[in-house]
Design a protein around this motif. Sequence first.
Motif, PDB file in Angstrom:
ATOM      1  N   VAL A 129      -6.911  -0.926 -19.131  1.00  0.00           N
ATOM      2  CA  VAL A 129      -5.227  -0.662 -19.320  1.00  0.00           C
ATOM      3  C   VAL A 129      -4.456  -2.103 -19.008  1.00  0.00           C
ATOM      4  N   GLY A 130      -4.986  -2.726 -17.853  1.00  0.00           N
ATOM      5  CA  GLY A 130      -4.117  -3.907 -17.660  1.00  0.00           C
ATOM      6  C   GLY A 130      -4.671  -4.977 -18.340  1.00  0.00           C
ATOM      7  N   MET A 131      -5.459  -5.048 -19.275  1.00  0.00           N
ATOM      8  CA  MET A 131      -5.889  -6.122 -20.214  1.00  0.00           C
ATOM      9  C   MET A 131      -5.261  -5.865 -21.793  1.00  0.00           C
ATOM     10  N   ILE A 132      -4.723  -4.595 -21.853  1.00  0.00           N
ATOM     11  CA  ILE A 132      -4.087  -4.642 -23.044  1.00  0.00           C
ATOM     12  C   ILE A 132      -2.840  -5.445 -23.308  1.00  0.00           C
ATOM     13  N   PHE A 133      -2.827  -6.356 -24.046  1.00  0.00           N
ATOM     14  CA  PHE A 133      -1.886  -7.455 -24.034  1.00  0.00           C
ATOM     15  C   PHE A 133      -1.817  -8.511 -22.863  1.00  0.00           C
ATOM     16  N   TYR A 134      -0.952  -9.326 -22.629  1.00  0.00           N
ATOM     17  CA  TYR A 134      -1.179 -10.315 -21.949  1.00  0.00           C
ATOM     18  C   TYR A 134      -0.514 -10.201 -20.353  1.00  0.00           C
ATOM     19  N   HIS A 135      -1.125 -10.697 -19.278  1.00  0.00           N
ATOM     20  CA  HIS A 135      -0.742 -10.376 -18.093  1.00  0.00           C
ATOM     21  C   HIS A 135       0.064 -11.567 -17.341  1.00  0.00           C
ATOM     22  N   PRO A 136       0.610 -11.343 -16.289  1.00  0.00           N
ATOM     23  CA  PRO A 136       1.427 -12.260 -15.689  1.00  0.00           C
ATOM     24  C   PRO A 136       0.192 -13.414 -15.223  1.00  0.00           C
ATOM     25  N   SER A 137       0.651 -14.528 -15.017  1.00  0.00           N
ATOM     26  CA  SER A 137      -0.088 -15.676 -14.500  1.00  0.00           C
ATOM     27  C   SER A 137      -0.430 -15.478 -12.986  1.00  0.00           C
ATOM     28  N   ASP A 138       0.295 -14.662 -12.164  1.00  0.00           N
ATOM     29  CA  ASP A 138       0.164 -14.664 -11.019  1.00  0.00           C
ATOM     30  C   ASP A 138      -0.073 -13.242 -10.332  1.00  0.00           C
ATOM     31  N   PHE A 139      -1.288 -12.865  -9.880  1.00  0.00           N
ATOM     32  CA  PHE A 139      -1.875 -11.367  -9.903  1.00  0.00           C
ATOM     33  C   PHE A 139      -2.878 -11.444  -8.673  1.00  0.00           C
ATOM     34  N   GLU A 140      -3.109 -10.087  -8.357  1.00  0.00           N
ATOM     35  CA  GLU A 140      -4.156  -9.998  -7.266  1.00  0.00           C
ATOM     36  C   GLU A 140      -5.457  -9.119  -7.838  1.00  0.00           C
ATOM     37  N   ILE A 141      -6.529  -9.362  -7.393  1.00  0.00           N
ATOM     38  CA  ILE A 141      -7.584  -8.393  -8.154  1.00  0.00           C
ATOM     39  C   ILE A 141      -8.244  -7.483  -6.837  1.00  0.00           C
ATOM     40  N   VAL A 142      -8.096  -6.156  -7.007  1.00  0.00           N
ATOM     41  CA  VAL A 142      -8.594  -5.561  -5.904  1.00  0.00           C
ATOM     42  C   VAL A 142     -10.113  -4.857  -6.116  1.00  0.00           C
ATOM     43  N   ASN A 198       3.544  -3.764  -9.868  1.00  0.00           N
ATOM     44  CA  ASN A 198       2.888  -3.605 -11.220  1.00  0.00           C
ATOM     45  C   ASN A 198       1.386  -3.132 -10.954  1.00  0.00           C
ATOM     46  N   PHE A 199       1.101  -2.156 -10.823  1.00  0.00           N
ATOM     47  CA  PHE A 199      -0.364  -1.558 -10.663  1.00  0.00           C
ATOM     48  C   PHE A 199      -0.954  -1.560 -11.909  1.00  0.00           C
ATOM     49  N   ASP A 200      -1.866  -2.427 -12.346  1.00  0.00           N
ATOM     50  CA  ASP A 200      -2.663  -2.096 -13.559  1.00  0.00           C
ATOM     51  C   ASP A 200      -1.866  -1.654 -14.857  1.00  0.00           C
ATOM     52  N   GLY A 201      -0.758  -2.178 -15.173  1.00  0.00           N
ATOM     53  CA  GLY A 201       0.035  -1.808 -16.321  1.00  0.00           C
ATOM     54  C   GLY A 201      -0.335  -2.659 -17.512  1.00  0.00           C
ATOM     55  N   SER A 204       1.582  -8.150  -9.196  1.00  0.00           N
ATOM     56  CA  SER A 204       0.796  -7.312 -10.064  1.00  0.00           C
ATOM     57  C   SER A 204      -0.422  -7.371  -9.298  1.00  0.00           C
ATOM     58  N   VAL A 205      -1.086  -6.092  -9.598  1.00  0.00           N
ATOM     59  CA  VAL A 205      -2.395  -5.836  -8.978  1.00  0.00           C
ATOM     60  C   VAL A 205      -3.306  -5.258  -9.991  1.00  0.00           C
ATOM     61  N   TYR A 206      -4.540  -5.569 -10.116  1.00  0.00           N
ATOM     62  CA  TYR A 206      -5.503  -5.197 -11.170  1.00  0.00           C
ATOM     63  C   TYR A 206      -6.838  -4.648 -10.436  1.00  0.00           C
ATOM     64  N   PRO A 207      -7.593  -3.871 -10.993  1.00  0.00           N
ATOM     65  CA  PRO A 207      -8.937  -3.579 -10.321  1.00  0.00           C
ATOM     66  C   PRO A 207      -9.871  -4.880 -11.030  1.00  0.00           C
ATOM     67  N   ILE A 213       1.004  -1.328   0.017  1.00  0.00           N
ATOM     68  CA  ILE A 213       0.042   0.130   0.047  1.00  0.00           C
ATOM     69  C   ILE A 213       0.725   1.243   0.070  1.00  0.00           C
ATOM     70  N   ASP A 214       2.078   1.300   0.604  1.00  0.00           N
ATOM     71  CA  ASP A 214       3.046   2.392   0.648  1.00  0.00           C
ATOM     72  C   ASP A 214       3.571   2.534  -0.679  1.00  0.00           C
ATOM     73  N   ALA A 215       3.530   1.362  -1.471  1.00  0.00           N
ATOM     74  CA  ALA A 215       4.336   1.378  -2.961  1.00  0.00           C
ATOM     75  C   ALA A 215       3.076   2.072  -3.756  1.00  0.00           C
ATOM     76  N   LEU A 216       1.750   1.762  -3.570  1.00  0.00           N
ATOM     77  CA  LEU A 216       0.854   2.160  -4.527  1.00  0.00           C
ATOM     78  C   LEU A 216       0.558   3.803  -4.258  1.00  0.00           C
ATOM     79  N   LEU A 217       0.806   4.113  -2.907  1.00  0.00           N
ATOM     80  CA  LEU A 217       0.700   5.601  -2.639  1.00  0.00           C
ATOM     81  C   LEU A 217       1.632   6.450  -3.191  1.00  0.00           C
ATOM     82  N   LEU A 218       3.057   5.737  -3.330  1.00  0.00           N
ATOM     83  CA  LEU A 218       4.113   6.767  -3.875  1.00  0.00           C
ATOM     84  C   LEU A 218       4.058   6.543  -5.359  1.00  0.00           C
ATOM     85  N   ALA A 219       3.444   5.397  -6.048  1.00  0.00           N
ATOM     86  CA  ALA A 219       3.066   5.433  -7.355  1.00  0.00           C
ATOM     87  C   ALA A 219       2.134   6.342  -7.848  1.00  0.00           C
ATOM     88  N   GLN A 220       1.029   6.757  -6.912  1.00  0.00           N
ATOM     89  CA  GLN A 220       0.024   7.552  -7.139  1.00  0.00           C
ATOM     90  C   GLN A 220       0.529   9.200  -7.144  1.00  0.00           C
TER      91      GLN A 220
END
Length: 375
Positions: A234-247, A201-204, A226-229, A24-31
């Motif tokens: 945006v995150g669905m443009i091309f292929y995403h990794p096999s391991d991820f979290e959905i928020v 990687n936040f929804d890249g 990797s975290v996606y909503p 969450i600290d990482a997401l805050l700094l990314a924002q």
Amino acid sequence: MANLFDYVVWRGDLDFDKVPFGKIDALLLAQISYCLVDGFVSESFDEKITLKELANRMKNTDDLERRKKIGYLINKGTTDLLFKAGDSVRFGSVQVCGYKNVFNEEISEQFAAFTFIADKKCVVSFRGTDDSIVGWKEDFNIAWQEKIPSVIEAENYLLSAAKECKNKIVVIGHSKGGHLAVAASSSAEKNVQKRIEIVYNFDGPGFEKQFYESTEFISIKEKLVSVYPELSIVGMIFYHPSDFEIVKSDGVAVMEHDALTWQVCANGFDLAEDFNSKSKFFYKAFNEWAESLSKNQIEHFVKAIFSVIEASDAKSNQELMENSIVANAKMIGKYASFDRDTKKEVRKVLGMLADAIHNNSPFVKLLRSFGESKD
């Protein structure tokens, strides 16, 4: 529904010695990396200021209102998040340096990066797609260019940051910034990769399938988060990794991409079980379309799509919204000049985007009109 502002309230009085740096600290700094800090943060890695100092400089600048207008698709609360974080114990003493901001319309490049020093770590943050048409065009160029210009910038920036900062490294990014974080970390020198603790990687946007089988990606695979909503475009443009979290997100439609709508807990994200149906449809439809064409064909159609948007003379999504009637007329005129095959592919892609975005903005109405039009 708790978001990043709530997280600062919950954790703001606890320094990193008490609660270590986390996702969450990482997401805050990314924002915060979307903030328009030109003139306040040095490009040098030696000239560091704290987030508290940065927040104070922003608060006292004569053009604060201009700086708050980050763009149509970027949350207007982002600058306030910087202010809130800067006033906290946890984030106020975080240092920031090495700010690099590149915008090149000729080669379709939009890039920015920061280095934060937090919890004795060197946190390299790549800014995501901004409000510019150039930034969005660069995202789509991923489909046919071996390396978009921002990837090359990111690779060089990560190497420079690693040379200047001797700490352990965390690499982060939201939207295109997430794509850059993965790309730069994968291609980094082995001695740099050894120092990378984790890559967020936040929804890249993703990569071609074969990228995930490459030795470069495998070298950082176990470090990638990797975290996606639930509704990700945006995150669905091309292929995403096999391991991820959905928020979970309290955003509406495409605005789930906005990290300030993501639901957080004190120790992580409030997770959903799966992507929603629109995400799944777009992921399947877009990637099947991309795989059915050669690189030359994709290049042709991406250029065609953006020639329509660029015909509006708008430089940003905000300008497109503010001048939609005139812009629409110019865009339709450009579209009418295409041959039948080009029109067909443009309709297909713009129609997919309109269905996925699913709101009533003037831009989406125009996209939908292309998707429903006939030759």
